[in-house]
Design a protein around this motif. Structure first.
Motif, short mmCIF file in Angstrom:
data_model
loop_
_atom_site.label_atom_id
_atom_site.label_comp_id
_atom_site.label_asym_id
_atom_site.label_seq_id
_atom_site.Cartn_x
_atom_site.Cartn_y
_atom_site.Cartn_z
N THR A 59 0.82 -1.21 0.00
CA THR A 59 0.00 0.00 0.00
C THR A 59 0.85 1.26 0.00
O THR A 59 1.84 1.34 0.74
CB THR A 59 -0.94 0.02 1.22
OG1 THR A 59 -1.79 -1.13 1.19
CG2 THR A 59 -1.81 1.27 1.23
N VAL A 60 0.44 2.22 -0.82
CA VAL A 60 1.01 3.57 -0.80
C VAL A 60 -0.07 4.50 -0.29
O VAL A 60 -1.14 4.60 -0.91
CB VAL A 60 1.48 4.01 -2.20
CG1 VAL A 60 1.94 5.47 -2.17
CG2 VAL A 60 2.58 3.12 -2.71
N GLY A 83 -1.38 7.86 -0.17
CA GLY A 83 -1.14 9.07 -0.93
C GLY A 83 -1.53 10.34 -0.21
O GLY A 83 -2.48 10.36 0.58
N THR A 116 3.38 13.22 -1.49
CA THR A 116 3.91 12.00 -2.08
C THR A 116 4.78 12.33 -3.29
O THR A 116 4.38 13.13 -4.14
CB THR A 116 2.77 11.06 -2.50
OG1 THR A 116 1.97 10.75 -1.36
CG2 THR A 116 3.31 9.76 -3.09
N LEU A 122 7.16 6.21 -4.60
CA LEU A 122 6.63 5.10 -5.40
C LEU A 122 7.73 4.18 -5.90
O LEU A 122 7.65 2.96 -5.75
CB LEU A 122 5.85 5.66 -6.61
CG LEU A 122 4.53 6.37 -6.36
CD1 LEU A 122 4.00 6.92 -7.69
CD2 LEU A 122 3.52 5.42 -5.75
N LEU A 132 6.23 0.36 -5.59
CA LEU A 132 5.86 0.07 -6.98
C LEU A 132 6.82 -0.95 -7.59
O LEU A 132 6.39 -1.92 -8.22
CB LEU A 132 5.84 1.35 -7.81
CG LEU A 132 5.64 1.18 -9.32
CD1 LEU A 132 4.34 0.44 -9.62
CD2 LEU A 132 5.68 2.53 -10.03
N ILE A 146 -2.95 2.12 -4.34
CA ILE A 146 -2.62 3.54 -4.24
C ILE A 146 -3.79 4.19 -3.52
O ILE A 146 -4.80 4.54 -4.12
CB ILE A 146 -2.39 4.20 -5.62
CG1 ILE A 146 -1.42 3.37 -6.46
CG2 ILE A 146 -1.87 5.61 -5.44
CD1 ILE A 146 -0.02 3.28 -5.91
N ALA A 152 -5.42 8.15 -4.03
CA ALA A 152 -4.63 8.44 -5.23
C ALA A 152 -4.86 9.85 -5.75
O ALA A 152 -3.94 10.47 -6.31
CB ALA A 152 -4.95 7.42 -6.32
N LEU A 181 1.96 10.71 -10.25
CA LEU A 181 1.22 9.53 -10.71
C LEU A 181 1.63 9.11 -12.11
O LEU A 181 1.52 7.94 -12.46
CB LEU A 181 -0.29 9.82 -10.68
CG LEU A 181 -0.95 9.84 -9.30
CD1 LEU A 181 -2.41 10.24 -9.44
CD2 LEU A 181 -0.85 8.47 -8.64
N LEU A 234 3.60 6.04 -12.62
CA LEU A 234 2.94 4.74 -12.48
C LEU A 234 2.36 4.22 -13.80
O LEU A 234 2.27 3.01 -14.03
CB LEU A 234 1.81 4.88 -11.45
CG LEU A 234 0.84 3.72 -11.24
CD1 LEU A 234 1.55 2.55 -10.55
CD2 LEU A 234 -0.35 4.17 -10.38
N VAL A 249 -2.77 -3.20 -10.05
CA VAL A 249 -2.93 -1.90 -9.40
C VAL A 249 -4.41 -1.63 -9.14
O VAL A 249 -5.26 -1.81 -10.01
CB VAL A 249 -2.36 -0.76 -10.27
CG1 VAL A 249 -2.60 0.59 -9.59
CG2 VAL A 249 -0.87 -0.97 -10.50
N ALA A 261 -6.79 1.48 -6.94
CA ALA A 261 -6.65 2.80 -6.32
C ALA A 261 -7.90 3.16 -5.54
O ALA A 261 -9.00 2.66 -5.81
CB ALA A 261 -6.37 3.86 -7.39
#
Length: 379
Positions: free
Chosen positions: A153-154, A156, A160, A165, A184, A196, A199, A207, A210, A238, A240
């Motif tokens: 998990t990121v 955001g 960020t 990432l 990532l 994300i 996001a 972004l 990505l 992925v 979000a």
């Protein structure tokens, strides 16, 4: 694996490099390499992407097949095997509570005539990225965690960066600068799912790093690390999360176009009742939610707030828990929330507030406090 390392005793090899040479999945190679390290039959180095090298025991290990004991494989390896051996339509539907990695239970909900966790796994099988959107506290993150045990998990926000990432240089214990890969890259090289979260709070320029991993290229270039090219392994996926009403959240066309499926997530108030949350509080929340849908109000308690109410009620009682629920509401909506509470039969509705100072005789000293110790000495 041991034979590959033993044949190149002077080299340090990465998981990706060994996977390409052996023709096995990245996750399988990683598990084998870590098994050799645990058995003392190979050495591991590198504080960024791990590297492996033969030692004095590697040649002997190459002569004997090693079978890993049960339970040592990564969750994603097991999940990938299940997807390739059992057709999605033939898999049993997961309708009961699912225990997430942190131990909490998730109760699946219906999505396209399927349990939501099953629907997300089918979309992952088909490599169809998903955007979950709805108010904070409705269970978007919980759903993804329940569906994908191998999740990274990121979280955001406006701060960020691309480094958060992909990765960046950091100092190790010896003071040297090494490149530490980000979530990532890890998700891509290990074939894992990547969430994300929030996001739409992340800068569109960030972004953009990505997007090459999500389209037909399925690779990115790490410009900060020698221009290295990272390719996505099978299983990389992925998803979000987007909170439309949060200040600063902007769903750009570029971001929206990358997610072929977009799913609205709201609170299941029937689930709140099933979890034995006070029925009158759930009734208040339903009424407020309807006003939000009509555009008459900007806030309504979601499942997260209702669960917090339940915990506060168990400790402080219903009156204080209700007052706390009012205090959680945005200032501009509190008057309406309080009015709805009164309609639902709550006599006194106001934010939880500290009152006047209590006399010393009414204050109970916690165990081991200074006051208790002094009283004990005076006796």
């Amino acid at each position: 694996m041991a034979r590959l390392l033993a044949d190149r005793p002077a080299d340090t090899l990465t998981i990706g490099g060994m996977a390409r040479q052996l023709g096995h999945s990245h996750s399988a190679v990683r598990n084998a390499a870590l098994t050799l390290v645990r058995r003392g039959e190979a050495d591991q180095s590198g504080s960024g992407q791990p590297e492996f090298r033969a030692n004095a025991k590697t040649a002997a290990a190459a002569q004997t097949a090693v079978i890993s004991p049960p339970g040592t494989h990564a969750p994603r390896v097991q999940a990938a095997t299940a997807r390739t051996t059992i057709p999605a339509a033939a898999r049993p539907k997961q309708t009961g509570p699912i225990r997430r990695t942190g131990g909490q239970l998730y109760h699946p909900r219906e999505l396209a005539d399927l349990p939501d966790v099953e629907a997300l796994n089918r979309l992952r099988d088909a490599d169809v990225p998903v955007l979950l959107y709805g108010p904070p506290g409705t269970g978007k993150t919980s759903l993804v965690e329940a569906a994908f045990p191998d999740l990274l998990t990121v979280a955001g926000d406006g701060d960020t960066t691309v480094g958060d990432l992909i990765g960046e240089y950091t100092q190790d214990d010896a003071g040297a600068y090494v490149f530490q890969y980000g979530p990532l890259v890890t998700a891509m090289t290990e074939g894992r799912a990547l969430l994300i979260d929030d996001a739409t709070l992340i800068s569109p320029k960030v972004l953009a790093a990505l997007y090459p991993a999500m389209d037909g290229r399925r690779q990115i270039q790490v410009k900060a690390h020698k221009g290295e090219t990272i390719k996505a392994e099978p299983g990389f996926y992925v998803v979000a999360g987007h909170n439309p009403g949060v200040h600063g959240a902007v769903l750009t066309e570029a971001l929206a176009s990358r997610f072929s499926v977009q799913i609205q997530v709201g609170t299941d108030y029937d689930l709140a009742l099933a979890l034995k949350i006070d029925a009158r509080v759930v009734r208040i929340a339903r009424h407020l939610a309807r006003q939000v849908e009509l555009g008459e109000l900007g806030w309504a308690p979601q499942l997260r707030e209702l669960l917090s109410y339940q915990k506060a009620e168990a400790v402080l009682g219903a009156r204080a828990a209700l007052a706390n629920l009012i205090g959680i509401a945005p200032v501009e909506d509190r008057e309406v929330v309080a009015a709805v509470g009164k309609i639902a039969g709550v006599k006194e509705v106001a934010p939880l507030t500290l009152g006047k100072q209590l006399p010393a005789s009414a204050v109970r000293q916690p165990p081991g406090s200074t006051g208790s110790a002094q009283r004990g000495r005076s006796r």
